[in-house]
Scaffold this active site. Structure first.
Site, PDB file in Angstrom:
ATOM      1  NE  ARG A 119       5.209  48.673   1.138  1.00  0.00           N
ATOM      2  CZ  ARG A 119       6.539  48.781   1.119  1.00  0.00           C
ATOM      3  NH1 ARG A 119       7.270  48.190   2.051  1.00  0.00           N
ATOM      4  NH2 ARG A 119       7.148  49.479   0.179  1.00  0.00           N
ATOM      5  CD  GLU A 150      16.751  58.341  -8.170  1.00  0.00           C
ATOM      6  OE1 GLU A 150      16.040  57.796  -7.304  1.00  0.00           O
ATOM      7  OE2 GLU A 150      17.180  59.504  -8.079  1.00  0.00           O
TER       8      GLU A 150
END
Ligand code: AMP
Length: 177
Positions: free
Chosen positions: A63, A100
């Site tokens: 994006r 993560e």
């Protein structure tokens, strides 16, 4: 006299709960892209943070390409993509960074930026700052001088700005929860 219409960018960002996984609220920027006036105003607002001596806009896949390329066009600067692994055809410089769960990797063409060149980094959203800080390191390793990091959205509760150190950070919208 025509009065300029005030655009609230928040009206063009849609929350998608539990996407891409449970517990995440995804900030969907497609309504902003779909509205020509709002998208144009967004790019103009980002352009206010591009200093005169900037040479290149760097956008992060994917994006960041949408906002970065439009910003490059408006400001008359060149555009350089930072891509996911295996997408760039010429010689690349890469950086691995922690997610993560697990690792990720970003790549840039080695000859895309030059030593001392003033660069603007662009992505749609700043969350933990992992992606942007890895890109900042990647650019610094090539000798580029990142003069600003621009985002449409900041999720301030995730503290991503800290990961970008002293580099000036600008965004159009900030969500505190
Ligand atoms: P981070 O590395 O944690 O700062 O995440 C930033 C990158 O992940 C950006 O490229 C965003 O497009 C994407 N991202 C992270 N969290 C979200 C979210 N809640 N909504 C939309 N995009 C997100």
């Amino acid at each position: 006299m025509t009065l300029a219409k005030t655009i609230n960018f928040r009206d063009f960002i849609r929350d998608i709960p539990d996407y891409p996984k449970p517990g995440i609220v995804f900030k969907d920027i497609t309504p902003l892209l779909a509205d020509g006036e709002a998208f144009g105003a967004c790019i103009s607002a980002l352009a206010c943070h591009v200093p005169n001596d900037a040479a290149v806009i760097v956008g992060i896949e994917s994006r960041g390409f949408l906002f970065g390329a439009a910003l490059a066009q408006l400001t008359g600067l060149g555009f350089v993509p930072v891509r996911k692994p295996g997408k760039l055809p010429a010689d690349v410089h890469a950086i691995e960074y922690e997610l993560e769960y697990g690792m990720d990797r970003l790549e840039i063409h080695r000859d895309a930026v030059s030593h001392g060149q003033k660069v603007i980094l662009v992505d749609d959203l700043l969350a933990t700052g992992g992606t942007a800080s890895a890109t900042l390191k990647l650019l610094n390793q090539l000798g580029a001088d990142v003069v600003a990091c621009l985002f449409v959205v900041e999720l301030s509760f995730l503290g991503g700005r800290k990961a970008l150190g002293e580099t000036p950070v600008h965004y159009l919208l900030s969500y505190s929860d």
